[in-house]
Design a protein around this motif. Structure first.
Motif, mmCIF file in Angstrom:
data_model
loop_
_atom_site.group_PDB
_atom_site.id
_atom_site.type_symbol
_atom_site.label_atom_id
_atom_site.label_comp_id
_atom_site.label_asym_id
_atom_site.label_seq_id
_atom_site.Cartn_x
_atom_site.Cartn_y
_atom_site.Cartn_z
ATOM 1 N N HIS A 1 5.018 1.422 -6.325
ATOM 2 C CA HIS A 1 4.354 0.404 -5.501
ATOM 3 C C HIS A 1 4.713 -1.012 -5.919
ATOM 4 O O HIS A 1 4.502 -1.957 -5.152
ATOM 5 N N TRP A 2 5.269 -1.191 -7.140
ATOM 6 C CA TRP A 2 5.671 -2.526 -7.574
ATOM 7 C C TRP A 2 7.058 -2.892 -7.050
ATOM 8 O O TRP A 2 7.468 -4.042 -7.140
ATOM 9 N N MET A 3 7.788 -1.917 -6.553
ATOM 10 C CA MET A 3 9.202 -2.123 -6.190
ATOM 11 C C MET A 3 9.351 -2.469 -4.713
ATOM 12 O O MET A 3 8.500 -2.137 -3.892
ATOM 13 N N ASP A 4 10.466 -3.120 -4.381
ATOM 14 C CA ASP A 4 10.804 -3.427 -2.991
ATOM 15 C C ASP A 4 11.504 -2.198 -2.405
ATOM 16 O O ASP A 4 12.648 -1.914 -2.748
ATOM 17 N N PRO A 5 10.826 -1.450 -1.518
ATOM 18 C CA PRO A 5 11.415 -0.201 -1.032
ATOM 19 C C PRO A 5 12.730 -0.396 -0.293
ATOM 20 O O PRO A 5 13.605 0.473 -0.331
ATOM 21 N N ASP A 6 12.882 -1.550 0.378
ATOM 22 C CA ASP A 6 14.121 -1.790 1.113
ATOM 23 C C ASP A 6 15.319 -1.950 0.180
ATOM 24 O O ASP A 6 16.460 -1.779 0.599
ATOM 25 N N VAL A 7 15.044 -2.270 -1.071
ATOM 26 C CA VAL A 7 16.119 -2.431 -2.052
ATOM 27 C C VAL A 7 16.298 -1.167 -2.882
ATOM 28 O O VAL A 7 17.406 -0.633 -3.005
ATOM 29 N N VAL A 8 15.202 -0.658 -3.430
ATOM 30 C CA VAL A 8 15.339 0.400 -4.428
ATOM 31 C C VAL A 8 15.733 1.753 -3.845
ATOM 32 O O VAL A 8 16.445 2.518 -4.502
ATOM 33 N N MET A 9 15.319 2.062 -2.611
ATOM 34 C CA MET A 9 15.684 3.371 -2.069
ATOM 35 C C MET A 9 17.190 3.482 -1.860
ATOM 36 O O MET A 9 17.803 4.498 -2.162
ATOM 37 N N ARG B 1 -9.291 -2.548 -2.673
ATOM 38 C CA ARG B 1 -8.476 -1.943 -1.619
ATOM 39 C C ARG B 1 -6.984 -2.116 -1.891
ATOM 40 O O ARG B 1 -6.147 -1.485 -1.257
ATOM 41 N N ASN B 2 -6.662 -2.983 -2.845
ATOM 42 C CA ASN B 2 -5.255 -3.220 -3.183
ATOM 43 C C ASN B 2 -4.889 -2.539 -4.505
ATOM 44 O O ASN B 2 -3.970 -2.944 -5.192
ATOM 45 N N CYS B 3 -5.635 -1.473 -4.857
ATOM 46 C CA CYS B 3 -5.379 -0.802 -6.130
ATOM 47 C C CYS B 3 -4.030 -0.087 -6.112
ATOM 48 O O CYS B 3 -3.411 0.094 -5.065
ATOM 49 N N SER B 4 -3.579 0.332 -7.273
ATOM 50 C CA SER B 4 -2.259 0.938 -7.419
ATOM 51 C C SER B 4 -2.081 2.149 -6.513
ATOM 52 O O SER B 4 -1.040 2.311 -5.878
ATOM 53 N N VAL B 5 -3.083 3.028 -6.461
ATOM 54 C CA VAL B 5 -2.949 4.252 -5.676
ATOM 55 C C VAL B 5 -2.768 3.927 -4.206
ATOM 56 O O VAL B 5 -1.913 4.501 -3.523
ATOM 57 N N ALA B 6 -3.558 2.985 -3.695
ATOM 58 C CA ALA B 6 -3.469 2.620 -2.284
ATOM 59 C C ALA B 6 -2.100 2.023 -1.962
ATOM 60 O O ALA B 6 -1.482 2.362 -0.948
ATOM 61 N N ARG B 7 -1.614 1.113 -2.812
ATOM 62 C CA ARG B 7 -0.302 0.486 -2.575
ATOM 63 C C ARG B 7 0.808 1.515 -2.650
ATOM 64 O O ARG B 7 1.753 1.506 -1.860
ATOM 65 N N TYR B 8 0.703 2.423 -3.625
ATOM 66 C CA TYR B 8 1.717 3.464 -3.796
ATOM 67 C C TYR B 8 1.788 4.351 -2.563
ATOM 68 O O TYR B 8 2.865 4.623 -2.028
ATOM 69 N N GLN B 9 0.629 4.815 -2.076
ATOM 70 C CA GLN B 9 0.610 5.700 -0.920
ATOM 71 C C GLN B 9 1.136 5.000 0.322
ATOM 72 O O GLN B 9 1.867 5.581 1.118
ATOM 73 N N SER B 10 0.771 3.730 0.466
ATOM 74 C CA SER B 10 1.254 2.961 1.599
ATOM 75 C C SER B 10 2.769 2.797 1.543
ATOM 76 O O SER B 10 3.470 2.955 2.547
ATOM 77 N N ASN B 11 3.293 2.478 0.360
ATOM 78 C CA ASN B 11 4.734 2.329 0.188
ATOM 79 C C ASN B 11 5.464 3.623 0.512
ATOM 80 O O ASN B 11 6.486 3.635 1.200
ATOM 81 N N LEU B 12 4.942 4.733 -0.013
ATOM 82 C CA LEU B 12 5.599 6.024 0.181
ATOM 83 C C LEU B 12 5.643 6.394 1.656
ATOM 84 O O LEU B 12 6.666 6.867 2.169
ATOM 85 N N GLU B 13 4.531 6.173 2.359
ATOM 86 C CA GLU B 13 4.477 6.487 3.784
ATOM 87 C C GLU B 13 5.442 5.607 4.582
ATOM 88 O O GLU B 13 6.111 6.068 5.511
ATOM 89 N N THR B 14 5.513 4.321 4.203
ATOM 90 C CA THR B 14 6.422 3.402 4.886
ATOM 91 C C THR B 14 7.872 3.802 4.684
ATOM 92 O O THR B 14 8.673 3.828 5.635
ATOM 93 N N ILE B 15 8.225 4.127 3.447
ATOM 94 C CA ILE B 15 9.600 4.523 3.141
ATOM 95 C C ILE B 15 9.990 5.780 3.913
ATOM 96 O O ILE B 15 11.069 5.874 4.488
#
Length: 228
Positions: free
Chosen positions: A104-112, A152-166
């Motif tokens: 969740h700390w990473m930029d998915p458009d770059v790291v994937m 609402r901006n906790c690590s788990v929420a950001r991680y899940q959101s990032n994963l779904e977006t990717i």
């Protein structure tokens, strides 16, 4: 945050057995692993004796400094790299890339795209979802709602959101999922709360008043279930 990590439930041997299967399914190739967003290197240090090399990348010097003092932290096959996953100097190809909530700390458009470039042919990305709540505990759902209420901006929420977006963007294709068996662990109420604070529910992110309120609410939630 680094100091609070000691209160998290440690990974079990079953996880490392699964990762070892993924890094070299045929059993006759090299075993080079990248731990992306390694933190204290809990995965890297647990895996390093079973593979040829682990590169462990994290942007926090405090995390790496702590990891080096822990078991296998100075192992000759463990290569610590201070830097962001988006542009850290690495040494591919890797047969396996491991990441977790740190995604969740990473930029998915770059790291994937970078993950794809770093992997050897047939290599895999393993996303570890650490069990963050006491499974089937009578307070599990209330704790989940409590964390969501306060942060609402906790690590788990950001991680899940990032994963779904990717995934929605076609950033990866799921080839399989494995769940390790639950393990029993006893903790004091205070240590359990400290483990929860590593997921973003601490004063530095919430503010002191909200952080104190979160701790107070957690104590009230857990106290009826404590043995002493």
């Amino acid at each position: 945050v680094v100091d609070l990590y000691q209160h998290r439930t440690p990974y079990g041997q079953e996880l490392f057995d699964v990762l070892l299967e993924l890094v070299d399914p045929s059993g006759d190739g090299s075993k080079i692993v990248l731990d992306a967003g390694c933190g204290r290197g809990d995965v890297a240090r647990g895996l390093v004796e079973m593979v040829d090399r682990v590169d462990a990348v994290d942007p926090s010097s405090a995390m790496i400094r702590t990891g080096k003092r822990m078991p296998n932290g100075e192992h000759p096959k463990l290569n610590w790299i201070l830097g962001a996953m988006e542009d850290a100097l690495l040494h591919p190809p890797y047969q396996l890339i491991v990441t977790g909530l740190s995604l969740h700390w990473m930029d998915p458009d770059v790291v994937m795209g970078r993950f794809a470039d770093l992997l050897a042919p047939g290599g895999l990305l393993a996303v570890i979802e650490h069990g963050q709540f006491a499974k089937d505990a009578p307070w599990e759902e209330e704790e989940r709602q409590l964390r969501w209420k306060f942060n609402r901006n906790c690590s788990v929420a950001r991680y899940q959101s990032n994963l779904e977006t990717i995934k929605a963007r076609g950033g990866f294709e799921t080839q399989g999922e494995r769940a390790t068996a639950p393990r029993r662990r006893s903790q004091s109420v205070e240590d359990y709360i400290k483990a929860a604070q590593t997921l973003g529910s601490f004063p530095e992110l919430l503010g002191q008043r909200a952080g104190d309120a979160f701790v107070h609410a957690m104590r009230n939630l857990l106290a009826p279930h404590a043995q002493d």
